[in-house]
Design an enzyme around this catalytic site. Structure first.
Site, short mmCIF file in Angstrom:
data_model
loop_
_atom_site.label_atom_id
_atom_site.label_comp_id
_atom_site.label_asym_id
_atom_site.label_seq_id
_atom_site.Cartn_x
_atom_site.Cartn_y
_atom_site.Cartn_z
N CYS A 100 -20.06 2.20 7.70
CA CYS A 100 -19.64 1.19 8.55
C CYS A 100 -18.25 1.89 8.89
O CYS A 100 -17.36 1.95 7.92
CB CYS A 100 -19.24 0.04 8.01
N CYS A 151 -17.08 -9.06 3.91
CA CYS A 151 -16.18 -7.78 3.51
C CYS A 151 -15.34 -7.75 2.64
O CYS A 151 -14.12 -8.59 3.17
CB CYS A 151 -15.69 -7.34 5.04
N CYS A 171 -20.05 -5.94 2.07
CA CYS A 171 -19.39 -4.49 2.63
C CYS A 171 -18.31 -4.50 1.81
O CYS A 171 -17.45 -5.57 1.51
CB CYS A 171 -19.34 -4.55 4.25
N CYS A 202 -0.11 4.60 7.16
CA CYS A 202 -0.70 4.40 8.31
C CYS A 202 0.14 3.47 9.36
O CYS A 202 0.63 2.33 9.07
CB CYS A 202 -1.78 3.73 8.09
N CYS A 210 0.71 -1.31 -0.20
CA CYS A 210 -0.01 0.07 0.25
C CYS A 210 0.95 1.37 0.01
O CYS A 210 1.92 1.40 0.67
CB CYS A 210 -0.89 -0.10 1.23
N ARG A 245 -19.18 -3.84 16.69
CA ARG A 245 -18.51 -5.32 16.16
C ARG A 245 -17.07 -5.45 16.93
O ARG A 245 -16.23 -4.52 16.85
CB ARG A 245 -18.22 -5.20 14.62
N CYS A 254 -0.75 -0.34 10.37
CA CYS A 254 -0.91 -1.01 9.30
C CYS A 254 0.22 -1.98 9.04
O CYS A 254 1.49 -1.39 8.51
CB CYS A 254 -1.70 -0.82 7.93
#
Length: 354
Positions: free
Chosen positions: A203, A110, A143, A70, A66, A273, A73
């Site tokens: 979400c 998801c 999702c 972040c 990616c 969740r 991550c």
């Protein structure tokens, strides 16, 4: 005897009113015994969701590499974590993985892909994947989580049959730059707005264990309330070696349960969740967390393995809960607090709020 604070929090939640900041901070502290905090949150959880637990599963469509940085991550730019790295899996393979989870009880699938946001080809892949899953499991919720959305992309996902769009705020706005420099808190809020406008169920949740203060926890809860999400994932940091936060092991089971209780009081009738990191940080108290959260992820996460699905299902049964079926409605039917009758502006003597 339940304390005045906990009785107040329960009463407010049953009326869909949120805690005062001072009340929230007291809950996160240690003045109230943990067992009483959980019992108070459980009263609210059972009022709106009974004994049902909704199962969700993740299909990692594209892993690693990616361009975003972040700090939490394992797929971030510069990550040395030895996670799986692969380009897009085929729609048929994704449908196979999703089908296994649906047959194991998952109500929501998801579809997640690493990256800043989807391109034209990426959207096409997701559209084909949704079609492949829906052809076999037409009632399953889909999702999608693809990062930041541009104009028209949320509308395409909705037209393809997506039910929800997931994009976490992760932490409080004031400290967002501490964990990411390649996009902003406002970028994330904007994407959730695009998804909601397109008719996708919003979400959005947060990650805890990144050095946040109690005030930061309250701030992100309030920011999430502003987004009016239908589901709120509560993640606990998975400290991957090779990431900037790889040495953070700040959480205890008690801290996790107090955070979950706080989110139940802020989101009394919303799907809360229990998400990433639950096995690591809650350990033997995972089943206790079910008295606060009404939804969990089943199986593995994006780049880390979860406990076996059979163990999750047994845990749910042993704790006295039942798995929510595809024909059952997750959210309570009545949310009258969201309807504000206009009593200002045109036709009244009061000014509008423009």
């Amino acid at each position: 005897m339940t304390s005045e604070l906990l009785n107040t929090l329960v009463d407010k939640a049953l009326q869909r009113r949120i805690p005062e900041r001072s009340e929230a901070l007291a809950l996160l502290g240690d003045s109230e015994p943990l067992i009483d905090v959980v019992a108070a949150g459980a009263r609210v959880r059972r009022e709106f969701f009974g004994a049902r637990v909704k199962l969700n599963t993740i299909v990692n469509m594209k892993s690693g590499l990616c361009p975003e940085d972040c700090g939490y991550c394992s797929q971030r730019l510069g990550s040395a974590a030895e996670v799986l790295k692969y380009s897009w899996i085929a729609p048929e393979k994704a449908a196979e993985v999703a089908g296994d989870a649906v047959r194991a009880g998952a109500k929501r699938v998801c579809l997640v892909a690493s990256g800043r946001g989807p391109g034209e080809r990426d959207l096409g892949r997701i559209e084909n994947t949704i079609a492949a899953i829906k052809s076999e499991h037409p009632r399953v919720e889909i999702c999608v989580c693809l990062g930041l959305l541009a104009d028209g992309q949320a509308e395409r996902l909705a037209a393809a049959g997506a039910h929800a769009y997931s994009h976490n705020l992760n932490t409080a706005e004031a400290r967002y730059a501490d964990i990411c420099s390649t996009h902003t808190f406002t970028d994330r809020v904007d994407t959730l707005g695009r998804a909601s406008t397109a008719g996708l169920s919003p979400c959005s949740g947060a990650i805890f264990g990144m050095g946040e203060s109690d005030d930061d926890i309250v701030d992100v809860a309030l920011a999430l309330r502003e987004l009016n999400p239908d589901s709120v994932p509560v993640n606990f940091l998975i400290p991957f070696e090779g990431t900037p936060l790889g040495d953070r092991w700040d959480l205890t089971p008690e801290r996790c349960l107090r955070i979950l209780a706080l989110f139940r009081f802020y989101f009394p009738d919303v799907e809360v969740r229990l998400a990433g990191g639950r096995e690591i940080h809650l350990r033997g108290l995972q089943s206790t967390a079910l008295h606060l959260a009404n939804s969990i992820f089943l199986g593995d996460y994006l780049t880390s393995e979860g406990q076996p699905g059979a163990d999750d299902r047994q845990m749910i049964i042993d704790a006295g809960f039942t798995i929510e079926g595809v024909d059952e409605q997750t959210l309570p039917a009545a949310r009258h607090d969201l309807v504000a009758i206009r009593r200002r502006g045109a036709g009244t003597a009061l000014p509008s709020n423009a």
